[in-house]
Write a protein that holds these residues in place. Structure first.
Motif, PDB file in Angstrom:
ATOM      1  N   THR A  63       0.830  -1.201   0.000  1.00 16.81           N
ATOM      2  CA  THR A  63       0.000   0.000   0.000  1.00 16.81           C
ATOM      3  C   THR A  63       0.865   1.251   0.000  1.00 16.81           C
ATOM      4  N   PHE A  64       1.951   1.230   0.796  1.00 16.58           N
ATOM      5  CA  PHE A  64       2.872   2.365   0.799  1.00 16.58           C
ATOM      6  C   PHE A  64       3.506   2.554  -0.575  1.00 16.58           C
ATOM      7  N   ARG A  65       3.798   1.477  -1.278  1.00 16.70           N
ATOM      8  CA  ARG A  65       4.357   1.601  -2.627  1.00 16.70           C
ATOM      9  C   ARG A  65       3.366   2.270  -3.558  1.00 16.70           C
ATOM     10  N   TRP A  66       2.092   1.930  -3.440  1.00 17.06           N
ATOM     11  CA  TRP A  66       1.064   2.572  -4.259  1.00 17.06           C
ATOM     12  C   TRP A  66       0.927   4.055  -3.919  1.00 17.06           C
ATOM     13  N   ILE A  67       0.974   4.353  -2.638  1.00 22.07           N
ATOM     14  CA  ILE A  67       0.912   5.755  -2.211  1.00 22.07           C
ATOM     15  C   ILE A  67       2.107   6.516  -2.783  1.00 22.07           C
ATOM     16  N   ASN A  68       3.309   5.943  -2.689  1.00 24.85           N
ATOM     17  CA  ASN A  68       4.498   6.579  -3.246  1.00 24.85           C
ATOM     18  C   ASN A  68       4.381   6.750  -4.753  1.00 24.85           C
ATOM     19  N   LEU A  69       3.830   5.764  -5.442  1.00 28.11           N
ATOM     20  CA  LEU A  69       3.648   5.853  -6.886  1.00 28.11           C
ATOM     21  C   LEU A  69       2.687   6.989  -7.238  1.00 28.11           C
ATOM     22  N   LEU A  70       1.570   7.060  -6.544  1.00 26.81           N
ATOM     23  CA  LEU A  70       0.604   8.122  -6.809  1.00 26.81           C
ATOM     24  C   LEU A  70       1.184   9.506  -6.516  1.00 26.81           C
ATOM     25  N   CYS A  71       1.912   9.620  -5.427  1.00 30.42           N
ATOM     26  CA  CYS A  71       2.548  10.907  -5.105  1.00 30.42           C
ATOM     27  C   CYS A  71       3.593  11.273  -6.152  1.00 30.42           C
ATOM     28  N   GLY A  72       4.361  10.292  -6.594  1.00 29.07           N
ATOM     29  CA  GLY A  72       5.360  10.534  -7.636  1.00 29.07           C
ATOM     30  C   GLY A  72       4.722  10.960  -8.942  1.00 29.07           C
ATOM     31  N   LEU A  73       3.615  10.322  -9.311  1.00 32.58           N
ATOM     32  CA  LEU A  73       2.910  10.710 -10.532  1.00 32.58           C
ATOM     33  C   LEU A  73       2.351  12.130 -10.421  1.00 32.58           C
ATOM     34  N   ALA A  74       1.797  12.469  -9.263  1.00 36.55           N
ATOM     35  CA  ALA A  74       1.272  13.824  -9.065  1.00 36.55           C
ATOM     36  C   ALA A  74       2.400  14.849  -9.138  1.00 36.55           C
ATOM     37  N   LEU A  75       3.513  14.550  -8.497  1.00 37.23           N
ATOM     38  CA  LEU A  75       4.656  15.463  -8.533  1.00 37.23           C
ATOM     39  C   LEU A  75       5.182  15.620  -9.958  1.00 37.23           C
ATOM     40  N   GLY A  76       5.269  14.515 -10.688  1.00 38.02           N
ATOM     41  CA  GLY A  76       5.704  14.570 -12.081  1.00 38.02           C
ATOM     42  C   GLY A  76       4.751  15.390 -12.936  1.00 38.02           C
ATOM     43  N   TYR A  77       3.450  15.209 -12.722  1.00 40.34           N
ATOM     44  CA  TYR A  77       2.453  15.980 -13.467  1.00 40.34           C
ATOM     45  C   TYR A  77       2.622  17.480 -13.221  1.00 40.34           C
ATOM     46  N   PHE A  78       2.740  17.862 -11.951  1.00 36.97           N
ATOM     47  CA  PHE A  78       2.889  19.284 -11.644  1.00 36.97           C
ATOM     48  C   PHE A  78       4.208  19.833 -12.185  1.00 36.97           C
ATOM     49  N   GLY A  79       5.265  19.044 -12.140  1.00 36.12           N
ATOM     50  CA  GLY A  79       6.536  19.481 -12.704  1.00 36.12           C
ATOM     51  C   GLY A  79       6.443  19.704 -14.202  1.00 36.12           C
ATOM     52  N   LEU A  80       5.811  18.764 -14.911  1.00 38.33           N
ATOM     53  CA  LEU A  80       5.639  18.919 -16.361  1.00 38.33           C
ATOM     54  C   LEU A  80       4.709  20.089 -16.679  1.00 38.33           C
ATOM     55  N   SER A  81       3.712  20.305 -15.841  1.00 34.10           N
ATOM     56  CA  SER A  81       2.802  21.432 -16.038  1.00 34.10           C
ATOM     57  C   SER A  81       3.545  22.761 -15.908  1.00 34.10           C
ATOM     58  N   VAL A  82       4.394  22.874 -14.919  1.00 33.92           N
ATOM     59  CA  VAL A  82       5.191  24.097 -14.745  1.00 33.92           C
ATOM     60  C   VAL A  82       6.152  24.269 -15.911  1.00 33.92           C
ATOM     61  N   LEU A  83       6.784  23.186 -16.341  1.00 25.23           N
ATOM     62  CA  LEU A  83       7.690  23.249 -17.486  1.00 25.23           C
ATOM     63  C   LEU A  83       6.943  23.702 -18.735  1.00 25.23           C
ATOM     64  N   TRP A  84       5.771  23.125 -19.007  1.00 23.11           N
ATOM     65  CA  TRP A  84       4.977  23.474 -20.185  1.00 23.11           C
ATOM     66  C   TRP A  84       4.583  24.954 -20.153  1.00 23.11           C
ATOM     67  N   THR A  85       4.128  25.422 -18.993  1.00 23.21           N
ATOM     68  CA  THR A  85       3.739  26.824 -18.868  1.00 23.21           C
ATOM     69  C   THR A  85       4.942  27.748 -19.075  1.00 23.21           C
ATOM     70  N   THR A  86       6.077  27.374 -18.521  1.00 23.23           N
ATOM     71  CA  THR A  86       7.285  28.170 -18.689  1.00 23.23           C
ATOM     72  C   THR A  86       7.714  28.227 -20.151  1.00 23.23           C
ATOM     73  N   LEU A  87       7.666  27.101 -20.820  1.00 22.20           N
ATOM     74  CA  LEU A  87       8.049  27.085 -22.242  1.00 22.20           C
ATOM     75  C   LEU A  87       7.098  27.917 -23.092  1.00 22.20           C
ATOM     76  N   GLN A  88       5.810  27.902 -22.750  1.00 20.03           N
ATOM     77  CA  GLN A  88       4.846  28.724 -23.489  1.00 20.03           C
ATOM     78  C   GLN A  88       5.110  30.205 -23.297  1.00 20.03           C
ATOM     79  N   ILE A  89       5.513  30.583 -22.110  1.00 21.03           N
ATOM     80  CA  ILE A  89       5.810  31.991 -21.837  1.00 21.03           C
ATOM     81  C   ILE A  89       7.071  32.428 -22.570  1.00 21.03           C
ATOM     82  N   TRP A  90       8.095  31.579 -22.552  1.00 20.11           N
ATOM     83  CA  TRP A  90       9.379  31.929 -23.166  1.00 20.11           C
ATOM     84  C   TRP A  90       9.312  31.950 -24.687  1.00 20.11           C
ATOM     85  N   PHE A  91       8.543  31.037 -25.260  1.00 24.52           N
ATOM     86  CA  PHE A  91       8.544  30.928 -26.731  1.00 24.52           C
ATOM     87  C   PHE A  91       7.217  31.351 -27.221  1.00 24.52           C
TER      88      PHE A  91
END
Length: 91
Positions: A63-91
């Protein structure tokens, strides 16, 4: 050391310190704010660590592995979202 070198922390404390300073909190008021914030942050960290330690007794490792996986996916999503927004602003 990581917390001291984190640029997000520097920006956060610069903004927070600036807003506290402009609110007129000086001397004792500022000291009480700082002590209160420090006590709150410490209590939060100890509380979360205690909750996790207590949860280890009742929750299976899978269960802890699933929780870690879900948290990692959420963190990855937010990181990619920030990257995408930053790239849109720059270019």
């Amino acid at each position: 050391m990581f917390g001291l070198a984190n640029p997000v922390g520097l920006a956060f404390w610069s903004g927070l310190g600036g807003s506290v300073a402009t609110s007129g909190a000086v001397g004792t008021q500022f000291e009480l704010f700082f002590v209160g914030f420090f006590i709150g942050a410490t209590a939060w960290c100890i509380g979360i660590a205690t909750l996790i330690q207590w949860g280890k007794r009742w929750v299976q490792p899978a269960t802890f592995r699933w929780i870690n996986l879900l948290c990692g996916l959420a963190l990855g999503y937010f990181g990619l979202s920030v990257l995408w927004t930053t790239l849109q602003i720059w270019f």
